[in-house]
Write a protein that holds these residues in place. Structure first.
Motif, PDB file in Angstrom:
ATOM      1  N   GLU A 277       0.840  -1.200   0.000  1.00  0.00           N
ATOM      2  CA  GLU A 277       0.000   0.000   0.000  1.00  0.00           C
ATOM      3  C   GLU A 277       0.879   1.255   0.000  1.00  0.00           C
ATOM      4  N   THR A 278       1.193   1.723  -1.185  1.00  0.00           N
ATOM      5  CA  THR A 278       2.006   2.927  -1.326  1.00  0.00           C
ATOM      6  C   THR A 278       1.626   3.598  -2.639  1.00  0.00           C
ATOM      7  N   SER A 279       2.310   4.700  -2.952  1.00  0.00           N
ATOM      8  CA  SER A 279       2.019   5.381  -4.216  1.00  0.00           C
ATOM      9  C   SER A 279       3.284   6.047  -4.738  1.00  0.00           C
TER      10      SER A 279
ATOM     11  N   GLU B  19       7.799  12.068  -3.015  1.00  0.00           N
ATOM     12  CA  GLU B  19       7.808  13.191  -2.078  1.00  0.00           C
ATOM     13  C   GLU B  19       8.692  12.930  -0.857  1.00  0.00           C
ATOM     14  N   ARG B  20       8.646  11.697  -0.325  1.00  0.00           N
ATOM     15  CA  ARG B  20       9.388  11.402   0.908  1.00  0.00           C
ATOM     16  C   ARG B  20      10.821  10.957   0.683  1.00  0.00           C
ATOM     17  N   THR B  21      11.126  10.480  -0.548  1.00  0.00           N
ATOM     18  CA  THR B  21      12.473   9.917  -0.762  1.00  0.00           C
ATOM     19  C   THR B  21      13.170  10.427  -2.018  1.00  0.00           C
TER      20      THR B  21
ATOM     21  N   GLY C 256      12.857   4.120  10.491  1.00  0.00           N
ATOM     22  CA  GLY C 256      13.208   5.132   9.492  1.00  0.00           C
ATOM     23  C   GLY C 256      13.475   6.509  10.068  1.00  0.00           C
ATOM     24  N   ARG C 257      12.643   6.914  11.024  1.00  0.00           N
ATOM     25  CA  ARG C 257      12.815   8.275  11.568  1.00  0.00           C
ATOM     26  C   ARG C 257      14.141   8.425  12.301  1.00  0.00           C
ATOM     27  N   GLU C 258      14.526   7.375  13.077  1.00  0.00           N
ATOM     28  CA  GLU C 258      15.794   7.442  13.810  1.00  0.00           C
ATOM     29  C   GLU C 258      16.975   7.441  12.839  1.00  0.00           C
TER      30      GLU C 258
ATOM     31  N   PRO D 238      27.439  12.046  -1.674  1.00  0.00           N
ATOM     32  CA  PRO D 238      26.900  11.505  -0.418  1.00  0.00           C
ATOM     33  C   PRO D 238      26.250  10.153  -0.653  1.00  0.00           C
ATOM     34  N   HIS D 239      26.101   9.387   0.412  1.00  0.00           N
ATOM     35  CA  HIS D 239      25.360   8.123   0.324  1.00  0.00           C
ATOM     36  C   HIS D 239      23.966   8.408  -0.231  1.00  0.00           C
ATOM     37  N   GLN D 240      23.557   7.588  -1.194  1.00  0.00           N
ATOM     38  CA  GLN D 240      22.283   7.808  -1.880  1.00  0.00           C
ATOM     39  C   GLN D 240      21.170   7.041  -1.157  1.00  0.00           C
ATOM     40  N   ALA D 241      20.631   7.637  -0.088  1.00  0.00           N
ATOM     41  CA  ALA D 241      19.571   6.963   0.667  1.00  0.00           C
ATOM     42  C   ALA D 241      18.222   7.615   0.418  1.00  0.00           C
ATOM     43  N   ASN D 242      18.234   8.946   0.340  1.00  0.00           N
ATOM     44  CA  ASN D 242      16.977   9.691   0.283  1.00  0.00           C
ATOM     45  C   ASN D 242      17.337  11.124  -0.118  1.00  0.00           C
ATOM     46  N   VAL D 243      16.651  11.655  -1.102  1.00  0.00           N
ATOM     47  CA  VAL D 243      16.964  13.017  -1.573  1.00  0.00           C
ATOM     48  C   VAL D 243      16.805  14.041  -0.446  1.00  0.00           C
TER      49      VAL D 243
HETATM   50  O1  UT7 Z   1      21.339   3.581   4.362  1.00  0.00           O
HETATM   51  C1  UT7 Z   1      20.477   3.929   5.373  1.00  0.00           C
HETATM   52  C2  UT7 Z   1      19.150   3.336   5.082  1.00  0.00           C
HETATM   53  N1  UT7 Z   1      18.001   3.953   5.602  1.00  0.00           N
HETATM   54  C3  UT7 Z   1      17.620   5.240   5.447  1.00  0.00           C
HETATM   55  O2  UT7 Z   1      18.314   6.072   4.954  1.00  0.00           O
HETATM   56  C4  UT7 Z   1      16.230   5.603   5.921  1.00  0.00           C
HETATM   57  C5  UT7 Z   1      16.136   6.968   6.522  1.00  0.00           C
HETATM   58  N2  UT7 Z   1      14.774   7.322   6.721  1.00  0.00           N
HETATM   59  C6  UT7 Z   1      13.970   7.788   5.733  1.00  0.00           C
HETATM   60  O3  UT7 Z   1      14.435   7.948   4.616  1.00  0.00           O
HETATM   61  C7  UT7 Z   1      12.549   8.178   6.054  1.00  0.00           C
HETATM   62  O4  UT7 Z   1      12.355   8.121   7.449  1.00  0.00           O
HETATM   63  C8  UT7 Z   1      11.510   7.255   5.352  1.00  0.00           C
HETATM   64  C9  UT7 Z   1      11.510   7.527   3.864  1.00  0.00           C
HETATM   65  C10 UT7 Z   1      11.805   5.801   5.630  1.00  0.00           C
HETATM   66  C11 UT7 Z   1      10.113   7.573   5.878  1.00  0.00           C
HETATM   67  O5  UT7 Z   1       9.815   8.939   5.665  1.00  0.00           O
HETATM   68  P1  UT7 Z   1       9.205   9.797   6.858  1.00  0.00           P
HETATM   69  O6  UT7 Z   1       8.933  11.134   6.310  1.00  0.00           O
HETATM   70  O7  UT7 Z   1      10.147   9.688   8.017  1.00  0.00           O
HETATM   71  O8  UT7 Z   1       7.837   9.053   7.130  1.00  0.00           O
HETATM   72  P2  UT7 Z   1       7.341   8.369   8.460  1.00  0.00           P
HETATM   73  O9  UT7 Z   1       8.125   7.147   8.780  1.00  0.00           O
HETATM   74  O10 UT7 Z   1       7.245   9.441   9.498  1.00  0.00           O
HETATM   75  O11 UT7 Z   1       5.889   7.915   8.035  1.00  0.00           O
HETATM   76  C12 UT7 Z   1       4.870   8.841   7.693  1.00  0.00           C
HETATM   77  C13 UT7 Z   1       3.631   8.074   7.301  1.00  0.00           C
HETATM   78  C14 UT7 Z   1       3.264   6.974   8.283  1.00  0.00           C
HETATM   79  O12 UT7 Z   1       1.867   6.952   8.392  1.00  0.00           O
HETATM   80  P3  UT7 Z   1       1.127   7.620   9.648  1.00  0.00           P
HETATM   81  O13 UT7 Z   1       1.687   6.932  10.844  1.00  0.00           O
HETATM   82  O14 UT7 Z   1       1.499   9.074   9.581  1.00  0.00           O
HETATM   83  O15 UT7 Z   1      -0.305   7.347   9.367  1.00  0.00           O
HETATM   84  C15 UT7 Z   1       3.722   5.703   7.616  1.00  0.00           C
HETATM   85  O16 UT7 Z   1       2.988   4.573   7.990  1.00  0.00           O
HETATM   86  O17 UT7 Z   1       3.852   7.406   6.045  1.00  0.00           O
HETATM   87  C16 UT7 Z   1       3.496   6.016   6.167  1.00  0.00           C
HETATM   88  N3  UT7 Z   1       4.338   5.263   5.254  1.00  0.00           N
HETATM   89  C17 UT7 Z   1       4.021   5.103   3.966  1.00  0.00           C
HETATM   90  N4  UT7 Z   1       2.984   5.508   3.222  1.00  0.00           N
HETATM   91  C18 UT7 Z   1       2.970   5.186   1.921  1.00  0.00           C
HETATM   92  C19 UT7 Z   1       5.528   4.647   5.514  1.00  0.00           C
HETATM   93  N5  UT7 Z   1       5.999   4.083   4.401  1.00  0.00           N
HETATM   94  C20 UT7 Z   1       5.087   4.340   3.438  1.00  0.00           C
HETATM   95  C21 UT7 Z   1       5.027   4.032   2.062  1.00  0.00           C
HETATM   96  N6  UT7 Z   1       3.968   4.468   1.344  1.00  0.00           N
HETATM   97  N7  UT7 Z   1       5.993   3.330   1.435  1.00  0.00           N
END
Ligand code: UT7
Length: 332
Positions: free
Chosen positions: A35-37, A43-45, A218-220, A252-257
């Protein structure tokens, strides 16, 4: 751990190569599995698509073409390599090491070969280690590969991780040179944060839930990443005695824009000097930095004389930076 690269034994990168599997998975395809889009992921990555290995491909299959390209660019053969380090968290198997498998495939007969595990920072640790071996005279020609097939250890029903990662590998050759390439390194780890990005059940510790999938807070990890990308870059620049204004190419490490944008703004690096390919490859873990470096070389941004800053971060939690002067001619 921080240090200057010793000027009396100059060491540089003489060859660079990269490989990503052919199969592209778009965000829309993922949206049919979890369940994603596309909108949420972009937008998030900033990720639009990623490459995923075929069922028949293991890490050594991704590493081989990358390594061959790097050797070719360096103008050496596999048998010339006396040290081969593969940085990865997804080796073909726990043993024999992927590096030993690769050494055999490349004809690097008597090379010391081992895998190195430092999460997504693995490539940074491995080039620092190879650098040290070359400076110490233990190696004359080192091949360092960074690569992962993270698709194998993802829970394909977990939307919070599956959208982020992809598969790929990159390789570099390190040799003593007439002029210094490497200028300084800074590496570190914070094991207290280890549980924010981990693979429980993948080793000798017994877990109640033995699923061997990546688990991530993810947040941490986001907070950690935005902090260390800045602090590590600043530390390595200060050690060298340089300023951020001197940096021509930032990888930089390519994890998230969003993480990259945050670090870039905080450091004050103009966006045109930042290499970004996470939109097309996702986070390829140990493959991330060498893949991006190879792209910067092939599009002409990485030129002879460029000051290059690379910073990785990942599971451990670990981080690592290298500062180097690019000494190879622009080619690819
Ligand atoms: O090499 C290191 C590897 N890891 C990383 O670099 C990860 C670092 N973290 C991140 O890049 C970000 O924390 C994420 C991209 C993983 C998440 O982004 P965020 O802005 O921190 O989102 P969030 O975890 O705060 O989640 C926001 C909402 C949540 O819903 P509720 O609780 O607000 O209702 C999640 O359940 O987004 C939801 N969500 C999703 N929705 C649609 C989480 N994953 C998804 C998804 N599609 N794939």
């Amino acid at each position: 751990m921080i240090g200057d690269a010793r000027g009396d034994v100059p060491v540089t990168i003489t060859g660079l190569g990269a490989y990503a599997p052919e199969r592209v998975i778009t965000n829309d395809e993922l949206a049919q599995m979890v369940e994603t889009s596309d909108e949420w992921i972009v937008e998030r990555t900033g990720i639009r698509e990623r490459r995923i290995a075929a069922d028949s491909q293991a890490l050594s299959d991704l590493s081989l073409p990358a390594a061959q390209q790097a050797l070719e660019q360096a103008g050496i053969d596999g048998e010339d390599v006396d040290l081969l380090i593969v940085a990865t968290v997804t080796p073909d198997m726990m043993f024999p090491s992927t590096s030993a498998i690769l050494a055999d495939q490349l004809g690097a007969k008597d090379a010391a070969a081992y895998d190195l595990s430092a999460g997504c920072t693995g490539f940074m640790y491995a080039i620092a280690q190879a650098y040290g071996m070359v400076v110490a005279g233990l190696s004359r020609r080192a091949l360092v590969v960074g690569g992962d097939v993270l698709s194998r250890i993802l829970d394909w029903t977990d939307r919070s991780t599956v959208v982020l990662f992809g598969d790929g590998a990159g390789a570099v050759v390190l040799e003593p040179a007439g002029e210094a390439g490497f200028l300084a390194f800074e590496l570190g780890a914070d094991g207290a944060g280890g549980e924010h990005l981990w693979l429980p059940g993948s080793g000798s510790r017994t877990f109640e839930d033995p699923e061997q999938f990546v688990k991530m807070n993810g947040r941490e990890v986001f907070k950690f990443a935005t902090r260390v990308l800045v602090s590590s870059a600043e530390a390595v620049l200060e050690r060298y005695g340089g300023s951020v204004d001197d940096v021509d190419v930032y990888v930089p490490h390519q994890a998230n824009v969003r993480i990259i944008d945050h670090a870039t703004k905080k450091l004050g690096i103009p966006s045109e000097r930042v290499v970004i390919n996470v939109d097309r490859y996702g986070n390829t873990s140990s493959g991330s930095i060498p893949l991006a470096l190879a792209e910067a070389q092939s599009d002409g941004r990485l030129r002879r004389g460029s000051l290059v800053l690379m910073t990785g971060m990942g599971a451990g939690l670990t981080w690592g930076s290298a500062l180097m002067r690019w000494t190879a001619e622009a080619s690819a």
